[in-house]
Motif scaffolding. Structure first.
Motif: not given
Length: 425
Positions: A136-151
């Motif tokens: 999963h990419s952190y382009k739009y955030g990591s710990l605060s990303n809208t995507d639960a899998a990315t977080r």
């Protein structure tokens, strides 16, 4: 490391002058009621961690110009860090960045550090870059990303850093994220921060009992409109929400120009949430310049607050350098920075605190200011040099380093790095 014969020869050149300068300063301080040997002992006991990434050449957004003898991996980095410690006797620990410093055999890494006389300071996670093979990419955030899998991916990475640190003897995790937004309306400020807090609580739950977690704030970059952890107030809220093992980390370059950083330090000390520092200097923003190269008086004022708080219950801030070296030899810059941090500490130890308190109570602004300036204007160079010499280091670390030919030696052993990619190391 540096040949002992070279170090002895360089020290012998300067020994007599150092003795004279030290004795002269000792007489001057004695007239103030200060023991120079007591100050020297405290300075000698003070250490600041070296960032593993700091021994490589940094860069700007536009280009990076690799230097000779670039470290190829963490073991080369440890060799360079050992030289810094050998000559300055001020940098006994190294702070690692994962996955940049990831290895297959952690026991080998720990043994190598021990053989070089180095310990391991706080671990640093990296969720501000996408790594090869990352799902999963952190382009739009990591710990605060809208995507639960990315977080969850970012959470898992931080927990992995804790596990690596446990194997190496580290006792802290530093979390800095580049999450934010570049346009108004791009992110819902409150929901974004709620997601961040929820993710950090999962990381906090994985901390061993004797560990601390440091959250790091930064006013901007890489997000230019809003940043999730943008100032010390938000950082304090995070530490308070997470619990007693959570503290605020203050990077001297992560503030708007003219911000009163020493006052922030005092506030965090007052409420028991100062975790530590990333020392550097700046002219315009987060320049990551050598510590003390632009505003040594501000560095002194920060240490004035730290010395004022020494001995308070639970007061144990972590100290680390965090710099990017674009046009200098990184080893030389890190040695100079470690010396400048110790210089500010030594100067702060010379502040007449009883006199200062009296002037403050009397609202005597001039004499209160002069009390600080008297300490700052004192040339504590002989104290710093004597502390190094007595500990087996170099009277003049940069001169000894250059005389050793270490950079030329490693340049012949390590393949030259080509290319000029952008971005800080």
């Amino acid at each position: 490391m540096i040949d002992g014969g070279v170090l002895s020869a360089e020290n012998d050149k300067r020994a007599k002058d150092l003795e004279r300068d030290y004795n002269a300063l000792g007489e001057k301080l004695a007239r103030r009621g200060v023991s120079i040997d007591d100050v020297t002992a405290k300075v000698a006991a003070y250490g600041v961690a070296v960032p593993s990434w700091g021994v490589g050449t940094g860069g700007t957004r536009f280009a990076r110009f690799p230097g000779a003898g670039e470290p190829r991996h963490i073991f080369d980095k440890l060799d360079d860090c050992a030289v810094i410690q050998q000559l300055t006797r001020a940098t006994p620990t190294v702070s690692l960045h994962i996955p940049w410093d990831k290895v297959d055999d952690l026991s080998e890494l720990r043994q190598r550090g021990a053989a070089l006389g180095l310990g391991f300071d706080a671990m640093n996670s990296n969720t501000f870059q996408d790594q090869p093979g990352q799902e999963h990419s952190y382009k739009y955030g990591s710990l605060s990303n809208t995507d639960a899998a990315t977080r969850q991916q970012a959470i898992d990475h931080n927990i992995e850093c804790i596990e690596i640190g446990k194997a190496l003897g580290s006792k802290a995790l530093t979390v800095w994220i580049g999450d934010g937004s570049n346009f108004p309306g791009q992110s819902h400020f409150t929901k974004q921060f709620e997601r961040y807090l929820e993710a950090m609580k999962s990381i906090y739950a994985a901390l061993p009992d004797d560990w601390r977690i440091f959250s790091e704030h930064k006013i901007f970059e890489p997000a230019f409109y809003s940043t999730v952890v943008q100032d010390w107030g938000t950082n304090y809220l995070i530490a308070r929400e997470l619990g007693p093992k959570a503290f605020c980390l203050v990077d001297l370059g992560h503030h708007a120009p003219n911000v009163n950083i020493e006052m922030i330090v005092a506030r965090l000390i007052q409420f028991g949430k100062l975790g530590g520092f990333h020392f550097n200097d700046s002219k315009y923003g987060d320049d990551d310049l050598d510590t003390g190269s632009i505003d040594p008086f501000r560095l002194f004022l920060v240490f004035n607050e730290l010395v004022d708080a020494e001995g308070a219950p639970g007061f144990n801030p972590a100290h680390m350098l965090d710099q990017s070296h674009n046009v200098t030899d990184p080893i030389e810059s890190l040695m100079r920075s470690a010396i400048e941090v110790r210089r500010a500490y030594a100067q702060a130890l010379l502040v007449d605190r009883a006199a200062l308190a009296g002037y403050q109570e009397e609202n005597d602004a001039m004499m209160a200011s002069e009390t600080l300036k008297d300490a700052f204007r004192t040339d504590v160079g002989p104290i710093l040099a004597m502390a190094r010499k007595r500990a087996g280091g170099a009277v003049d670390p940069i001169a000894a380093y250059r005389a050793s030919g270490y950079r030329q030696k490693v340049a012949g052993e390590r393949p030259a790095v080509t290319g000029a990619g952008g971005g800080i190391v």
